[in-house]
Design an enzyme around this catalytic site. Sequence first.
Site, mmCIF file in Angstrom:
data_model
loop_
_atom_site.group_PDB
_atom_site.id
_atom_site.type_symbol
_atom_site.label_atom_id
_atom_site.label_comp_id
_atom_site.label_asym_id
_atom_site.label_seq_id
_atom_site.Cartn_x
_atom_site.Cartn_y
_atom_site.Cartn_z
ATOM 1 N N HIS A 99 13.895 18.517 20.025
ATOM 2 C CA HIS A 99 12.479 18.764 19.784
ATOM 3 C C HIS A 99 11.614 18.459 20.997
ATOM 4 O O HIS A 99 10.527 19.046 21.129
ATOM 5 C CB HIS A 99 11.997 17.953 18.584
ATOM 6 C CG HIS A 99 12.322 18.582 17.265
ATOM 7 N ND1 HIS A 99 13.481 18.314 16.577
ATOM 8 C CD2 HIS A 99 11.641 19.483 16.515
ATOM 9 C CE1 HIS A 99 13.499 19.018 15.459
ATOM 10 N NE2 HIS A 99 12.399 19.736 15.395
ATOM 11 N N GLY A 100 12.048 17.575 21.859
ATOM 12 C CA GLY A 100 11.206 17.295 23.010
ATOM 13 C C GLY A 100 11.757 16.197 23.893
ATOM 14 O O GLY A 100 12.543 15.351 23.450
#
Length: 468
Positions: free
Chosen positions: A320-321
């Site tokens: 996700h990041g």
Amino acid sequence: MVFSSVIFLFFFLPLVLTLYFSVPFKFKNIILLIFSLVFYAWGEPTYVVLMIVSILINYGYGIWIDRAEHNENKRVYILASAIVVNVGLLGYFKYANFIVDIINSTLNTNLQLQPIPLPIGISFYTFHALSYLIDVYRKKEKAQRNLFKLSLYITFFPQLVAGPIIRYNAVANQLSKRVFSSTQFAEGIQRFILGLSKKILLANPLGAVADTVFMTSTTDLSTGSAWIGIMAYTLQIYFDFSGYSDMAIGLAKMFGFEFAENFNYPYIAKSISEFWRRWHISLGSWFRDYVYIPLGGSRVARWKMYRNLFIVWALTGFWHGASWAFIAWGVYYGILIALEKAGLEKLLSKLYPFNHVVVLLLVMIGWVFFRADNFGYATDFIAAMFYSRGEELFDAQALSLLSLNWFHYAIAIIVAMPVFPKLQKLQFNKSITKVQGVIALLFYFFLFAEVILYLINSTYNPFLYFRF
């Protein structure tokens, strides 16, 4: 370009639909491919070249794996090489700056790297490519010899920049043969309008509330404001992402494709495991089938099962990041699901109906890590949720946000429950059914009109999952 923009709704979509249904079937994929590339290039003109290079590489890898069908060792090496290349590209653009920062802070060095912009949707189209190659390796599908069809699978604009993650074996036949019907097209329009309404009429107003709270210093944050903010974000991210998935599914239907569901009312879950069976279903099933099960899944020694869970959830957070907050979010869910496997899920089932409350509380705490800009802010925010730093639990900011947005909260909470599907399943006599059809038509017209009014009068229109 985003689905909720005026240019998409009134120029791009009408044009592609007109051309698509004006040409014979043999040209339809070409029309979709051209417009998909235009759709991506609209926001990322530079990185469309990167995506095309990725497609060409994976087209070659697929054929290479297929041709080595009688040499298993060679197939393994080819697949491993393909995974390294795809993950390497993703890692460079998404994680290089983060890794350099870790090296500098750990070794007290001063390595310099120019900021690398994140290509929109790279996480999604990388997973599409890996799905294709692994399916070919597992002999679930033959390698696609038609470059245009493989390109369309990866670039098809409804799912290109924010999912859902469509498996190649789920659409392989649809790339060559599709059945078109007015009923399917009408269902697609309805689904698209519902998703658009979720995004514009619910996610955007609640997102503005969440932004206001999360931009507040935690030293000035009351407990009331913290809860109002995280409740807003909890609803915003659901309606933003499920709304996008609804729009993608609806658009696909208009073009004759059928996509699987990506959300199934996750906030009614009675356990964390059930929540993740209902939330972002395509991502959860991707990690299950391509990471968790190959590691041995739950059919191994108990400690290995817990190891597998932590690996999957650490990767999910990192996917996700590139930040410690996302990694903490992934590890947080890894711990919770490991605890459920150890007996917490059985304990929660005995707390019915309060298990719903417990699950929602745990999910909202998790969303703090997801929304916060950094790990430190996340921990301070969670502290503010349970300990007021001021004299009042509800300060002026909390009361103002609640009084101005209570209607959005109320509608969002109702829509987050499976009320609408149950109303659709009600059986009436023929005369009432006709009236019901007219009311439904007016309802969709009303929603679309409200959306357009909002778009004309507001400039706040972010898409959360474009970050990933």
